[in-house]
Design a protein around this motif. Structure first.
Motif, PDB file in Angstrom:
ATOM      1  N   UNK A 115     -15.057  -5.179  -0.949  1.00 34.57           N
ATOM      2  CA  UNK A 115     -15.336  -4.937   0.470  1.00 34.57           C
ATOM      3  C   UNK A 115     -14.076  -4.550   1.242  1.00 34.57           C
ATOM      4  N   UNK A 116     -12.908  -4.929   0.773  1.00 35.15           N
ATOM      5  CA  UNK A 116     -11.654  -4.599   1.447  1.00 35.15           C
ATOM      6  C   UNK A 116     -10.881  -3.465   0.798  1.00 35.15           C
ATOM      7  N   UNK A 117     -11.484  -2.780  -0.166  1.00 36.13           N
ATOM      8  CA  UNK A 117     -10.767  -1.744  -0.911  1.00 36.13           C
ATOM      9  C   UNK A 117     -10.255  -0.619  -0.015  1.00 36.13           C
ATOM     10  N   UNK A 171      -3.430   3.941  -0.541  1.00 33.67           N
ATOM     11  CA  UNK A 171      -3.875   4.943  -1.509  1.00 33.67           C
ATOM     12  C   UNK A 171      -2.799   6.014  -1.658  1.00 33.67           C
ATOM     13  N   UNK A 172      -2.601   6.487  -2.879  1.00 34.27           N
ATOM     14  CA  UNK A 172      -1.580   7.486  -3.192  1.00 34.27           C
ATOM     15  C   UNK A 172      -2.208   8.596  -4.025  1.00 34.27           C
TER      16      UNK A 172
END
Length: 137
Positions: free
Chosen positions: A123-125, A130-131
């Motif tokens: 749920x927190x992704x 992010x790269x």
């Protein structure tokens, strides 16, 4: 919609038909373990529409959490998981593994199943950095 797919090494290739956006995500513990990931995403092919145009997948039959026997198709060379379907060879409905479908970006899951097994951190992704490449240390 006509779709095509293959395993990583290219030994197995297939074509199939699917209705657009006929995709779902499964969070069951079997899918987590068998995919070595947090869930498995599939595109549901129209019944009996999958045709293997190159090679023949190997199958492993397992009993799902639902109690149904499910044939799991994969490449015997590179190990790419390709589908799950009913055990019987007739009237097969394939859940094609979305990562092996060439048109995977054209499908958006419309349902998530076995949600009670969803890993809590998913749920927190969207908050995790992010790269486009592996970050340098």
């Amino acid at each position: 919609m006509e779709i095509t797919g293959s395993c990583y090494c290219g030994e197995i290739k297939y074509q199939a038909k699917s209705q657009n956006n006929n995709a779902l995500v499964c969070h069951c513990s079997d899918c987590q373990r068998m995919s070595s990931g947090p869930f498995r995403a599939v595109i549901i092919a129209e019944p009996n529409s999958v045709v293997f145009t190159q090679g023949e997948p190997k199958e492993f039959v397992k009993t799902a959490q639902s109690g149904n026997k499910r044939a799991q198709g994969f490449c015997g060379t590179c190990g790419t998981t390709l589908y799950a379907t009913n055990e019987a060879k007739a009237d097969r409905v394939y859940g094609l593994r979305i990562g092996a479908v060439d048109q995977r970006d054209q499908f958006t899951p419309t349902a998530q199943i076995w949600a009670k097994s969803t890993l809590s951190w998913l749920s927190g992704l969207h908050e995790v950095p992010a790269f486009d490449t592996t970050p340098q240390n």
